[in-house]
Design a protein around this motif. Structure first.
Motif, PDB file in Angstrom:
ATOM      1  N   GLU A 180      -3.121 -29.924 -30.356  1.00 48.22           N
ATOM      2  CA  GLU A 180      -2.835 -29.951 -28.922  1.00 48.22           C
ATOM      3  C   GLU A 180      -4.102 -30.307 -28.153  1.00 48.22           C
ATOM      4  OE1 GLU A 180      -0.752 -27.155 -25.463  1.00 48.22           O
ATOM      5  OE2 GLU A 180      -1.452 -26.233 -27.340  1.00 48.22           O
ATOM      6  N   ILE A 181      -3.935 -31.090 -27.097  1.00 46.43           N
ATOM      7  CA  ILE A 181      -5.043 -31.446 -26.212  1.00 46.43           C
ATOM      8  C   ILE A 181      -4.714 -30.906 -24.829  1.00 46.43           C
ATOM      9  CG2 ILE A 181      -6.524 -33.298 -25.360  1.00 46.43           C
ATOM     10  CD1 ILE A 181      -6.413 -33.258 -28.386  1.00 46.43           C
ATOM     11  N   VAL A 182      -5.587 -30.045 -24.293  1.00 45.18           N
ATOM     12  CA  VAL A 182      -5.408 -29.506 -22.942  1.00 45.18           C
ATOM     13  C   VAL A 182      -6.713 -29.686 -22.168  1.00 45.18           C
ATOM     14  CG1 VAL A 182      -3.685 -27.812 -23.679  1.00 45.18           C
ATOM     15  CG2 VAL A 182      -6.103 -27.148 -23.556  1.00 45.18           C
ATOM     16  N   GLY A 183      -6.615 -29.596 -20.865  1.00 44.89           N
ATOM     17  CA  GLY A 183      -7.791 -29.759 -20.022  1.00 44.89           C
ATOM     18  C   GLY A 183      -8.437 -28.434 -19.680  1.00 44.89           C
ATOM     19  N   GLN A 184      -9.769 -28.420 -19.679  1.00 39.63           N
ATOM     20  CA  GLN A 184     -10.504 -27.251 -19.212  1.00 39.63           C
ATOM     21  C   GLN A 184     -10.540 -27.297 -17.685  1.00 39.63           C
ATOM     22  OE1 GLN A 184     -14.411 -26.896 -21.035  1.00 39.63           O
ATOM     23  NE2 GLN A 184     -13.633 -27.732 -22.965  1.00 39.63           N
ATOM     24  N   LYS A 185      -9.961 -26.316 -17.066  1.00 43.42           N
ATOM     25  CA  LYS A 185      -9.863 -26.341 -15.606  1.00 43.42           C
ATOM     26  C   LYS A 185     -11.225 -26.373 -14.928  1.00 43.42           C
ATOM     27  CE  LYS A 185      -5.302 -24.211 -15.148  1.00 43.42           C
ATOM     28  NZ  LYS A 185      -4.954 -24.328 -16.565  1.00 43.42           N
ATOM     29  N   SER A 186     -12.176 -25.658 -15.465  1.00 43.67           N
ATOM     30  CA  SER A 186     -13.483 -25.600 -14.813  1.00 43.67           C
ATOM     31  C   SER A 186     -14.183 -26.957 -14.824  1.00 43.67           C
ATOM     32  CB  SER A 186     -14.382 -24.563 -15.488  1.00 43.67           C
ATOM     33  OG  SER A 186     -14.633 -24.920 -16.836  1.00 43.67           O
ATOM     34  N   LEU A 187     -13.850 -27.784 -15.834  1.00 39.86           N
ATOM     35  CA  LEU A 187     -14.470 -29.105 -15.922  1.00 39.86           C
ATOM     36  C   LEU A 187     -13.634 -30.160 -15.221  1.00 39.86           C
ATOM     37  CD1 LEU A 187     -15.815 -29.117 -19.588  1.00 39.86           C
ATOM     38  CD2 LEU A 187     -17.107 -28.849 -17.487  1.00 39.86           C
ATOM     39  N   GLU A 188     -12.311 -30.064 -15.353  1.00 45.11           N
ATOM     40  CA  GLU A 188     -11.460 -31.069 -14.726  1.00 45.11           C
ATOM     41  C   GLU A 188     -11.540 -31.026 -13.199  1.00 45.11           C
ATOM     42  OE1 GLU A 188      -7.448 -31.049 -16.334  1.00 45.11           O
ATOM     43  OE2 GLU A 188      -8.119 -32.698 -17.599  1.00 45.11           O
ATOM     44  N   LEU A 189     -11.857 -29.851 -12.660  1.00 47.15           N
ATOM     45  CA  LEU A 189     -11.983 -29.724 -11.218  1.00 47.15           C
ATOM     46  C   LEU A 189     -13.364 -30.130 -10.716  1.00 47.15           C
ATOM     47  CD1 LEU A 189     -10.121 -26.319 -10.678  1.00 47.15           C
ATOM     48  CD2 LEU A 189      -9.254 -28.620 -10.219  1.00 47.15           C
ATOM     49  N   ALA A 190     -14.290 -30.309 -11.658  1.00 51.97           N
ATOM     50  CA  ALA A 190     -15.642 -30.696 -11.257  1.00 51.97           C
ATOM     51  C   ALA A 190     -15.657 -32.145 -10.765  1.00 51.97           C
ATOM     52  CB  ALA A 190     -16.599 -30.539 -12.435  1.00 51.97           C
ATOM     53  N   GLU A 191     -16.512 -32.391  -9.804  1.00 54.53           N
ATOM     54  CA  GLU A 191     -16.605 -33.745  -9.267  1.00 54.53           C
ATOM     55  C   GLU A 191     -17.281 -34.673 -10.273  1.00 54.53           C
ATOM     56  OE1 GLU A 191     -18.427 -33.863  -5.466  1.00 54.53           O
ATOM     57  OE2 GLU A 191     -17.112 -32.347  -4.577  1.00 54.53           O
ATOM     58  N   GLY A 192     -16.805 -35.883 -10.345  1.00 54.96           N
ATOM     59  CA  GLY A 192     -17.474 -36.902 -11.141  1.00 54.96           C
ATOM     60  C   GLY A 192     -17.103 -36.936 -12.605  1.00 54.96           C
ATOM     61  N   VAL A 193     -16.144 -36.123 -13.062  1.00 57.12           N
ATOM     62  CA  VAL A 193     -15.730 -36.148 -14.468  1.00 57.12           C
ATOM     63  C   VAL A 193     -14.679 -37.235 -14.623  1.00 57.12           C
ATOM     64  CG1 VAL A 193     -14.753 -34.850 -16.386  1.00 57.12           C
ATOM     65  CG2 VAL A 193     -16.224 -33.699 -14.743  1.00 57.12           C
ATOM     66  N   LYS A 194     -15.145 -38.432 -14.967  1.00 58.73           N
ATOM     67  CA  LYS A 194     -14.247 -39.574 -15.080  1.00 58.73           C
ATOM     68  C   LYS A 194     -14.137 -40.083 -16.517  1.00 58.73           C
ATOM     69  CE  LYS A 194     -15.189 -41.045 -10.327  1.00 58.73           C
ATOM     70  NZ  LYS A 194     -15.718 -42.104  -9.442  1.00 58.73           N
TER      71      LYS A 194
ATOM     72  N   MET B  82       6.350 -32.351 -19.681  1.00 61.03           N
ATOM     73  CA  MET B  82       5.028 -31.720 -19.561  1.00 61.03           C
ATOM     74  C   MET B  82       3.939 -32.790 -19.649  1.00 61.03           C
ATOM     75  SD  MET B  82       5.666 -28.266 -21.835  1.00 61.03           S
ATOM     76  CE  MET B  82       4.171 -27.449 -21.254  1.00 61.03           C
ATOM     77  N   ARG B  83       3.422 -33.180 -18.488  1.00 59.50           N
ATOM     78  CA  ARG B  83       2.453 -34.280 -18.423  1.00 59.50           C
ATOM     79  C   ARG B  83       0.997 -33.810 -18.478  1.00 59.50           C
ATOM     80  NH1 ARG B  83       5.286 -39.068 -17.153  1.00 59.50           N
ATOM     81  NH2 ARG B  83       7.443 -38.609 -17.723  1.00 59.50           N
ATOM     82  N   HIS B  84       0.806 -32.514 -18.714  1.00 59.13           N
ATOM     83  CA  HIS B  84      -0.556 -31.975 -18.708  1.00 59.13           C
ATOM     84  C   HIS B  84      -1.031 -31.576 -20.104  1.00 59.13           C
ATOM     85  CE1 HIS B  84       2.155 -28.576 -18.490  1.00 59.13           C
ATOM     86  NE2 HIS B  84       1.184 -27.784 -18.911  1.00 59.13           N
ATOM     87  N   ILE B  85      -0.221 -31.842 -21.123  1.00 59.57           N
ATOM     88  CA  ILE B  85      -0.641 -31.579 -22.495  1.00 59.57           C
ATOM     89  C   ILE B  85      -0.207 -32.740 -23.385  1.00 59.57           C
ATOM     90  CG2 ILE B  85      -0.562 -29.054 -22.294  1.00 59.57           C
ATOM     91  CD1 ILE B  85       2.078 -29.121 -23.833  1.00 59.57           C
ATOM     92  N   ALA B  86      -0.964 -32.935 -24.458  1.00 59.63           N
ATOM     93  CA  ALA B  86      -0.618 -33.940 -25.464  1.00 59.63           C
ATOM     94  C   ALA B  86      -0.806 -33.313 -26.840  1.00 59.63           C
ATOM     95  CB  ALA B  86      -1.503 -35.171 -25.309  1.00 59.63           C
ATOM     96  N   PHE B  87      -0.216 -33.937 -27.846  1.00 54.79           N
ATOM     97  CA  PHE B  87      -0.397 -33.499 -29.225  1.00 54.79           C
ATOM     98  C   PHE B  87      -0.787 -34.699 -30.068  1.00 54.79           C
ATOM     99  CE2 PHE B  87       2.133 -30.011 -27.634  1.00 54.79           C
ATOM    100  CZ  PHE B  87       1.671 -28.905 -28.335  1.00 54.79           C
ATOM    101  N   ALA B  88      -2.028 -34.707 -30.529  1.00 58.04           N
ATOM    102  CA  ALA B  88      -2.478 -35.726 -31.464  1.00 58.04           C
ATOM    103  C   ALA B  88      -2.130 -35.290 -32.886  1.00 58.04           C
ATOM    104  CB  ALA B  88      -3.984 -35.935 -31.330  1.00 58.04           C
ATOM    105  N   LEU B  89      -2.130 -36.229 -33.811  1.00 57.77           N
ATOM    106  CA  LEU B  89      -1.864 -35.935 -35.213  1.00 57.77           C
ATOM    107  C   LEU B  89      -3.104 -36.210 -36.033  1.00 57.77           C
ATOM    108  CD1 LEU B  89       1.677 -37.559 -35.584  1.00 57.77           C
ATOM    109  CD2 LEU B  89       1.157 -35.111 -35.499  1.00 57.77           C
ATOM    110  N   ASP B  90      -3.499 -35.233 -36.839  1.00 61.74           N
ATOM    111  CA  ASP B  90      -4.638 -35.468 -37.720  1.00 61.74           C
ATOM    112  C   ASP B  90      -4.146 -36.266 -38.929  1.00 61.74           C
ATOM    113  OD1 ASP B  90      -3.673 -33.766 -39.766  1.00 61.74           O
ATOM    114  OD2 ASP B  90      -5.490 -32.552 -39.810  1.00 61.74           O
ATOM    115  N   PRO B  91      -5.012 -36.648 -39.854  1.00 60.29           N
ATOM    116  CA  PRO B  91      -4.587 -37.519 -40.967  1.00 60.29           C
ATOM    117  C   PRO B  91      -3.477 -36.945 -41.843  1.00 60.29           C
ATOM    118  CG  PRO B  91      -6.958 -37.619 -40.735  1.00 60.29           C
ATOM    119  CD  PRO B  91      -6.488 -36.535 -39.811  1.00 60.29           C
ATOM    120  N   ASP B  92      -3.307 -35.623 -41.857  1.00 59.66           N
ATOM    121  CA  ASP B  92      -2.246 -35.007 -42.651  1.00 59.66           C
ATOM    122  C   ASP B  92      -0.995 -34.707 -41.845  1.00 59.66           C
ATOM    123  OD1 ASP B  92      -3.245 -34.474 -45.464  1.00 59.66           O
ATOM    124  OD2 ASP B  92      -4.904 -33.689 -44.287  1.00 59.66           O
TER     125      ASP B  92
END
Length: 318
Positions: A148-162, A133-143
């Motif tokens: 989970e980190i996922v992309g907002q489709k409405s923003l990821e599809l917008a032009e110029g979001v680099k 699954m290359r479209h999600i990640a899991f970061a770890l907080d200090p504990d």
């Protein structure tokens, strides 16, 4: 204030997790773009509460009072844990103490957001490049809690979001594992008034995901990733058939996750409604010293805090 209650006014206000060192935890969640909205101190009981959430002009509920929001995180710090070398949090993902799974942040550019976290020295349970699954990640907080980190489709599809702008992030959902999907769905829909927004069935891996929330206006765009304040129920096939099977609620030792919280329009009327529906109580309004909060139990024994949305009373809860 009316003497009745309507679930259309309810909000999935926050998820509470216990933390070892509040300075490190607050620093992490602020790095994710959250703002400290309130700190409540209870020196006689030797604990403090830190409420964090998205509050920029781009945030869904930015500027609202604390209890008139969705998608907050409450950090609970019991005094002295930061100096206790033996104190360790249960993150909910290690047997035999599994139950709570993770919180989830949805972002504008997932590659840039993950790189920013990695550059800051934060660890990952799963990077984008790990596994299938290359479209999600899991970061770890200090504990060691999973975020989970996922992309907002409405923003990821917008032009110029680099690059990545933390002001656009959302506290998208909280995931808990449930033993019997139908019992849990009935509770969260019929008792707490949530709406089932999306179901993801994975028969090959033998699990289903159910996403629930309160409003059709909890975010812009299409799909659940663009929303805030959702609840994800994870059901692994067959657990409902095992009488001896149970999940860890996070409040028995070893502790970690504590509860989710729903804010309501009329606290007394809401609790009377719950009573009429024969819920299991952890704490009624009349129990103990704190008469302004109640706790009901979901079918797995997870605690659900019930508090007053101050918008309906004009009075401070604390």
């Amino acid at each position: 204030m009316a003497s009745t209650t309507e679930t259309k006014n309810y909000k999935f206000n926050h998820s509470m997790i216990r933390v070892k060192d509040p300075k490190e935890s607050v620093k992490f969640y602020e790095f994710l773009g959250m703002k400290m909205l309130k700190r409540l101190e209870f020196p006689e009981a030797k604990f403090d509460l830190y409420f964090l959430g998205y509050d920029s002009p781009k945030a869904v509920s930015g500027g609202n009072n604390l209890w008139d929001r969705e998608g907050l995180i409450e950090l609970t710090h019991n005094h002295g844990t930061e100096n206790d070398l033996n104190y360790k949090i249960n993150n909910g993902n290690v047997e035999p103490y599994r139950g709570f799974g993770h919180t989830c942040i949805s972002v504008d550019n997932i590659q840039a957001a993950c790189q920013r976290l990695e550059d800051a020295g934060y660890r990952f349970q799963k990077k984008l490049s790990d596994g299938r699954m290359r479209h999600i990640a899991f970061a770890l907080d200090p504990d060691g809690y999973w975020v989970e980190i996922v992309g907002q489709k409405s923003l990821e599809l917008a032009e110029g979001v680099k690059e990545t702008d933390v002001e656009t992030y959302r506290m998208n959902h909280t995931m808990i594992r449930v033993k019997d999907a139908q019992k849990s769905l009935k509770f969260y829909q019929e008792v707490l008034g949530m709406t089932l927004l999306r179901t993801h069935e994975n028969e090959k891996a033998a699990f289903n995901l159910y996403f629930l929330g309160y409003s059709e206006s909890t975010g812009a765009g299409e799909g659940t990733a663009d929303r805030e304040g959702l609840l994800e129920l994870t059901w692994n096939y067959g657990t409902e058939k095992d009488e001896a099977f149970s999940y860890h609620d996070g409040n028995k030792g070893p502790q970690g996750f504590g509860h989710i919280c729903v804010s309501v329009d009329n606290l007394e009327a809401a609790c009377a409604r719950f009573e009429s529906l024969n819920v299991n109580w952890k704490k009624r309004l009349t129990d103990g010293r704190m008469k302004n909060v109640a706790f009901v139990l979901d079918p797995d024994g997870y605690w659900v805090e019930i508090v007053q949305n101050e918008r309906f009373t004009g009075k401070d809860n604390f």
